[in-house]
Design a protein around this motif. Structure first.
Motif, PDB file in Angstrom:
ATOM      1  N   LEU A   1      -7.386  -1.493  -3.133  1.00 12.64           N
ATOM      2  CA  LEU A   1      -8.374  -2.512  -2.767  1.00 12.64           C
ATOM      3  C   LEU A   1      -7.946  -3.896  -3.233  1.00 12.64           C
ATOM      4  O   LEU A   1      -8.229  -4.893  -2.546  1.00 12.64           O
ATOM      5  CB  LEU A   1      -9.735  -2.160  -3.358  1.00 12.64           C
ATOM      6  CG  LEU A   1     -10.454  -0.973  -2.710  1.00 12.64           C
ATOM      7  CD1 LEU A   1     -11.724  -0.634  -3.472  1.00 12.64           C
ATOM      8  CD2 LEU A   1     -10.780  -1.277  -1.244  1.00 12.64           C
ATOM      9  N   GLU A   2      -7.280  -3.988  -4.355  1.00 15.17           N
ATOM     10  CA  GLU A   2      -6.807  -5.295  -4.826  1.00 15.17           C
ATOM     11  C   GLU A   2      -5.820  -5.910  -3.833  1.00 15.17           C
ATOM     12  O   GLU A   2      -5.867  -7.107  -3.553  1.00 15.17           O
ATOM     13  CB  GLU A   2      -6.157  -5.153  -6.204  1.00 15.17           C
ATOM     14  CG  GLU A   2      -7.166  -4.946  -7.328  1.00 15.17           C
ATOM     15  CD  GLU A   2      -6.501  -4.630  -8.655  1.00 15.17           C
ATOM     16  OE1 GLU A   2      -5.267  -4.400  -8.665  1.00 15.17           O
ATOM     17  OE2 GLU A   2      -7.206  -4.592  -9.679  1.00 15.17           O
ATOM     18  N   VAL A   3      -4.937  -5.085  -3.290  1.00 16.24           N
ATOM     19  CA  VAL A   3      -4.001  -5.571  -2.270  1.00 16.24           C
ATOM     20  C   VAL A   3      -4.756  -5.938  -0.996  1.00 16.24           C
ATOM     21  O   VAL A   3      -4.533  -6.993  -0.392  1.00 16.24           O
ATOM     22  CB  VAL A   3      -2.926  -4.507  -1.967  1.00 16.24           C
ATOM     23  CG1 VAL A   3      -2.094  -4.898  -0.748  1.00 16.24           C
ATOM     24  CG2 VAL A   3      -2.036  -4.295  -3.177  1.00 16.24           C
ATOM     25  N   THR A   4      -5.672  -5.078  -0.588  1.00 12.32           N
ATOM     26  CA  THR A   4      -6.362  -5.248   0.691  1.00 12.32           C
ATOM     27  C   THR A   4      -7.320  -6.427   0.675  1.00 12.32           C
ATOM     28  O   THR A   4      -7.300  -7.279   1.570  1.00 12.32           O
ATOM     29  CB  THR A   4      -7.134  -3.964   1.035  1.00 12.32           C
ATOM     30  OG1 THR A   4      -6.234  -2.862   1.010  1.00 12.32           O
ATOM     31  CG2 THR A   4      -7.782  -4.072   2.396  1.00 12.32           C
ATOM     32  N   ARG A   5      -8.179  -6.494  -0.327  1.00 12.05           N
ATOM     33  CA  ARG A   5      -9.193  -7.544  -0.374  1.00 12.05           C
ATOM     34  C   ARG A   5      -8.588  -8.899  -0.710  1.00 12.05           C
ATOM     35  O   ARG A   5      -9.241  -9.931  -0.527  1.00 12.05           O
ATOM     36  CB  ARG A   5     -10.277  -7.194  -1.385  1.00 12.05           C
ATOM     37  CG  ARG A   5     -11.080  -5.951  -1.042  1.00 12.05           C
ATOM     38  CD  ARG A   5     -11.863  -6.121   0.239  1.00 12.05           C
ATOM     39  NE  ARG A   5     -12.761  -7.263   0.174  1.00 12.05           N
ATOM     40  CZ  ARG A   5     -13.958  -7.244  -0.402  1.00 12.05           C
ATOM     41  NH1 ARG A   5     -14.409  -6.134  -0.966  1.00 12.05           N
ATOM     42  NH2 ARG A   5     -14.702  -8.334  -0.418  1.00 12.05           N
TER      43      ARG A   5
ATOM     44  N   ASN B   1     -16.939  -0.875   4.970  1.00  8.82           N
ATOM     45  CA  ASN B   1     -16.470   0.471   5.297  1.00  8.82           C
ATOM     46  C   ASN B   1     -15.074   0.781   4.766  1.00  8.82           C
ATOM     47  O   ASN B   1     -14.474   1.787   5.145  1.00  8.82           O
ATOM     48  CB  ASN B   1     -16.548   0.693   6.809  1.00  8.82           C
ATOM     49  CG  ASN B   1     -17.974   0.947   7.260  1.00  8.82           C
ATOM     50  OD1 ASN B   1     -18.523   2.014   7.040  1.00  8.82           O
ATOM     51  ND2 ASN B   1     -18.595  -0.061   7.867  1.00  8.82           N
ATOM     52  N   LEU B   2     -14.574  -0.075   3.883  1.00  5.23           N
ATOM     53  CA  LEU B   2     -13.368   0.271   3.133  1.00  5.23           C
ATOM     54  C   LEU B   2     -13.693   1.385   2.139  1.00  5.23           C
ATOM     55  O   LEU B   2     -14.842   1.531   1.707  1.00  5.23           O
ATOM     56  CB  LEU B   2     -12.857  -0.952   2.367  1.00  5.23           C
ATOM     57  CG  LEU B   2     -12.086  -2.001   3.153  1.00  5.23           C
ATOM     58  CD1 LEU B   2     -11.964  -3.285   2.333  1.00  5.23           C
ATOM     59  CD2 LEU B   2     -10.699  -1.480   3.547  1.00  5.23           C
TER      60      LEU B   2
ATOM     61  N   LEU C   1       0.836  -1.201   0.000  1.00  6.14           N
ATOM     62  CA  LEU C   1       0.000   0.000   0.000  1.00  6.14           C
ATOM     63  C   LEU C   1       0.871   1.251   0.000  1.00  6.14           C
ATOM     64  O   LEU C   1       0.596   2.224  -0.716  1.00  6.14           O
ATOM     65  CB  LEU C   1      -0.912   0.020   1.229  1.00  6.14           C
ATOM     66  CG  LEU C   1      -1.900  -1.126   1.435  1.00  6.14           C
ATOM     67  CD1 LEU C   1      -2.700  -0.915   2.724  1.00  6.14           C
ATOM     68  CD2 LEU C   1      -2.848  -1.259   0.248  1.00  6.14           C
ATOM     69  N   GLU C   2       1.924   1.226   0.807  1.00  8.69           N
ATOM     70  CA  GLU C   2       2.820   2.379   0.917  1.00  8.69           C
ATOM     71  C   GLU C   2       3.490   2.677  -0.421  1.00  8.69           C
ATOM     72  O   GLU C   2       3.672   3.846  -0.797  1.00  8.69           O
ATOM     73  CB  GLU C   2       3.865   2.100   2.002  1.00  8.69           C
ATOM     74  CG  GLU C   2       4.643   3.312   2.448  1.00  8.69           C
ATOM     75  CD  GLU C   2       5.456   3.005   3.697  1.00  8.69           C
ATOM     76  OE1 GLU C   2       5.355   3.763   4.677  1.00  8.69           O
ATOM     77  OE2 GLU C   2       6.208   2.007   3.689  1.00  8.69           O
ATOM     78  N   THR C   3       3.824   1.625  -1.147  1.00  8.77           N
ATOM     79  CA  THR C   3       4.432   1.808  -2.464  1.00  8.77           C
ATOM     80  C   THR C   3       3.432   2.414  -3.446  1.00  8.77           C
ATOM     81  O   THR C   3       3.762   3.321  -4.222  1.00  8.77           O
ATOM     82  CB  THR C   3       4.947   0.461  -3.003  1.00  8.77           C
ATOM     83  OG1 THR C   3       5.957  -0.044  -2.115  1.00  8.77           O
ATOM     84  CG2 THR C   3       5.535   0.627  -4.398  1.00  8.77           C
ATOM     85  N   ILE C   4       2.195   1.935  -3.414  1.00  6.46           N
ATOM     86  CA  ILE C   4       1.168   2.426  -4.345  1.00  6.46           C
ATOM     87  C   ILE C   4       0.921   3.918  -4.150  1.00  6.46           C
ATOM     88  O   ILE C   4       0.853   4.685  -5.113  1.00  6.46           O
ATOM     89  CB  ILE C   4      -0.137   1.621  -4.162  1.00  6.46           C
ATOM     90  CG1 ILE C   4       0.052   0.188  -4.670  1.00  6.46           C
ATOM     91  CG2 ILE C   4      -1.309   2.298  -4.894  1.00  6.46           C
ATOM     92  CD1 ILE C   4      -1.087  -0.742  -4.310  1.00  6.46           C
ATOM     93  N   ILE C   5       0.779   4.353  -2.883  1.00  7.27           N
ATOM     94  CA  ILE C   5       0.473   5.770  -2.651  1.00  7.27           C
ATOM     95  C   ILE C   5       1.675   6.663  -2.904  1.00  7.27           C
ATOM     96  O   ILE C   5       1.553   7.890  -2.928  1.00  7.27           O
ATOM     97  CB  ILE C   5      -0.085   6.020  -1.236  1.00  7.27           C
ATOM     98  CG1 ILE C   5       0.970   5.714  -0.156  1.00  7.27           C
ATOM     99  CG2 ILE C   5      -1.362   5.230  -1.016  1.00  7.27           C
ATOM    100  CD1 ILE C   5       0.543   6.129   1.249  1.00  7.27           C
TER     101      ILE C   5
END
Length: 647
Positions: free
Chosen positions: A638-642, A590-591, A326-330
């Motif tokens: 969301l792809e990473v998270t879900r 709630n994502l 996530l950190e890389t994506i943002i």
């Protein structure tokens, strides 16, 4: 060879024989039977057995159930051959009506009919044939592996019993059983925490990974030099206090439930089993094999999240890797602003861990960069703030929004609209801060201005104008906008001196509140950096290509942590580990999503709030249109998270 060295070389069976003969050299079993599991022992009347069995299953970390005997059974073949539980523990405690009345070296005298208390009526009799034995894993079973890995076991080094403490953490009740969690404390050098965590995590039969690392007061323990059970263990320079769930919790359960007759091992005096400490499960017993999952991706890693009070947190390697994704994506920088230069590894992870431990969070946003327009605010900030707020609400946290006095009505309308549209789980309080004296920030942050009673335990600023070294507030063009900004920075400055309040700043240029942590980088690497750089640091400074993305990533990171078995176990202190399906569904709902973020951006545009870079009144943030730029970032997050595996 010294006697103690001789004892350490003996097998569990040889040691049990010496214990049966009441060998005076064996006072505790700490440091003995290296390479084998040890077991706590609790013996209760049969009519309480089902309740206690349920109590163990609800509190698996302190009470990992290895075996439950039949009534009157004295052997324990799943754990060891030729065991007589009445004689093979070096010291037992005897309880009557919830009071420990004595310690004995044998329970053989209780094999016959036994009167409970001299003043009890004759019909109040107990027979061994009515007693049920519960065998539970013990942390002594990991001592050998810790020593082989070079992790010191301080109580063994010092020739003492382990320190055990009654905490302020309540266990999950079952039937008549209800009591506080008891923990063992083992000092571990900070550099060896991950090794100690991994070794103990892999031995769930012996309480598993720690349930707390850091300040004992966070468990309600006021003085580690005065244990409730066992002996004082001295810390060495560089040691951190590490706490594991302890089987003496069962003793507290006996004291609180007041059975007519009960027995336990004396703390530190365990049953030595023939089960190797590498065994993932017991052939017959109560431990759920899934609780002994050896998946290397579930091994926890430790991270320091607070110095005052000292607190480390745990998360699995899998969850950590995903939050780093996530950190890389943002960190994408489509606007070519050079923000990657401000990046600090794991600031997102540590902020999410700290927020996961929080109970009351205050979030502030608002950057009035368009000083010539009304309203002067930009579209970056509020969407990310609301994304964090709704996930925090879903996780059961209290959330408060803090804004400028000039923007109260507008922000209240945004909150109400977001709640109506389902973007925000529910409306949250909106407050302002006004500097009216030297203690204003202290009184805002703490009940009655008392630093021991903080009102919030985490402050988050996202795309919030931050104070520069000269006391002014600048947009990226170097224009002073101080007249539009309330001194919310003072809350972050005051929080540094208040134990228990952690701060996070999210920014994309270096002039945002909290980015003072990377001030030197901003001054040397960003345009007009020496003028605009925020001077006020946060504990964690999350850098993103667009600040909203940082807010989305925090929401996703919190979801990942709360669906991480290793982190959830640590949060819950190893108690009541099942997460209801409806709770998981609520977290998922709630994502952030493309639809929700498009909706909140449309709301901002309807209120006349403009894009930060261009000043356009359009569906864009920082000059980047929502489709495809922002929608693509949200989809990737969301792809990473879900893709995570729920607990």
């Amino acid at each position: 060879m010294e006697q103690s060295d001789h004892l350490k070389s003996l097998s569990p069976a040889e040691l049990r024989l010496l214990i049966r003969k009441e060998d005076p050299r064996i006072k505790t079993t700490s440091g003995l039977a290296d390479g084998y599991q040890q077991s706590n022992v609790i013996i209760l009347p049969n009519h309480l057995a089902d309740d206690f069995d349920d109590f163990c299953r609800k509190n698996p970390a302190p009470l990992p159930l290895l075996y439950r005997s039949q009534p009157g059974e004295t052997s324990c073949l799943p754990l060891a051959k030729h065991v007589d539980i009445r004689t093979d523990v070096s010291q037992y405690c005897v309880y009557e009506e919830g009071r420990m009345v004595k310690t004995v070296s044998s329970l053989q005298s209780y094999s016959a009919q036994t009167r409970i208390g001299s003043e009890q009526p004759a019909e109040r009799l107990a027979r061994w044939s009515d007693m049920v034995c519960f065998y539970q894993g013990c942390s002594f079973g990991t001592e050998g592996k810790l020593k082989k890995a070079g992790v010191p076991v301080r109580n063994v080094e010092q020739g003492t019993n382990v320190s055990m403490f009654r905490t302020a953490v309540p266990c999950s009740p079952a039937g008549v059983f209800s009591c506080p969690l008891v923990v063992t404390m083992g000092p571990v050098p900070a550099a060896m925490l991950d090794a100690a965590v991994e070794i103990t995590h892999l031995n769930r039969l012996a309480h598993g990974a720690p349930v707390h690392i850091g300040d004992p007061a966070l468990l309600g323990i006021q003085d580690v030099s005065s244990p409730d059970y066992g002996d004082r263990v001295e810390l060495q320079p560089g040691d951190v206090t590490v706490f594991w769930a302890c089987g003496v919790t069962a003793v507290e359960a006996i004291l609180s439930s007041k059975p007519p007759l009960a027995f336990s091992h004396s703390p530190g005096c365990m049953l030595l089993t023939d089960v190797p400490d590498s065994a993932p499960s017991i052939p017959v017993g109560g431990v759920d094999p899934s609780a002994c999952d050896q998946d290397p991706e579930l091994i926890p890693l430790s991270f320091l999240v607070s110095h005052n009070p000292l607190l480390y947190s745990l998360a699995s390697k899998r969850a950590v890797a995903k939050i780093r994704q996530l950190e890389t994506i943002i960190g994408d920088d489509p606007g070519q602003r050079g923000i990657r230069a401000l990046f600090v590894q794991d600031e997102l992870l540590r902020s999410c861990l700290a927020l996961s431990h929080s109970s009351s969070v205050a979030i502030t946003t608002g950057f009035p960069t368009h000083f010539m327009h009304s309203p002067p605010d930009e579209t970056d900030g509020p969407p990310g703030a609301i994304a964090m707020a709704t996930m925090l609400l879903s996780l059961g946290k209290q959330v408060t929004m803090v804004t400028d006095r000039r923007a109260v009505d507008m922000n209240q309308a945004i909150i109400d609209e977001a709640a109506r549209n389902g973007v925000l789980k529910s409306a949250v309080p909106l407050v302002t801060f006004e500097e009216s004296g030297p203690d204003s920030a202290l009184h805002f942050l703490c009940h009655h201005g008392d630093p021991s009673k903080p009102r919030y335990d985490h402050l988050v600023a996202i795309e919030r104008s931050g104070r520069a070294t000269d006391g002014n507030y600048y947009n990226m063009r170097g224009v002073n906008i101080k007249h539009l900004v309330d001194p919310i920075d003072n809350l972050f400055i005051a929080a540094k001196e208040i134990p228990g309040i952690i701060t996070t700043g999210i920014g994309d240029g270096g002039n945002e509140l909290g980015m003072g942590k990377v001030k030197e980088k901003v001054e040397s690497l960003m345009p007009k950096g020496s003028l605009i750089a925020c001077d006020v640091p946060a504990d964690f400074a999350i850098t993103a290509g667009v600040s909203n993305w940082g807010g989305y990533a925090v929401a996703c990171g919190l979801y990942l942590l709360h669906t991480c078995p290793s982190h959830q176990r640590y949060l819950k202190k190893g108690l009541e580990l099942t997460t209801p399906q409806e709770q998981l569904q609520d977290w998922t709902a709630n994502l952030p999503s493309v639809d929700k973020e498009e909706s909140i951006l449309a709301t901002l545009v309807n209120f006349g709030i403009r894009s930060g870079k261009t000043g356009n009144l359009a569906m864009e943030v920082d000059g980047l249109t929502f489709h495809p730029t922002h929608s693509d970032i949200i989809t990737r997050l969301l792809e990473v998270t879900r893709g995570s595996t729920p607990a």
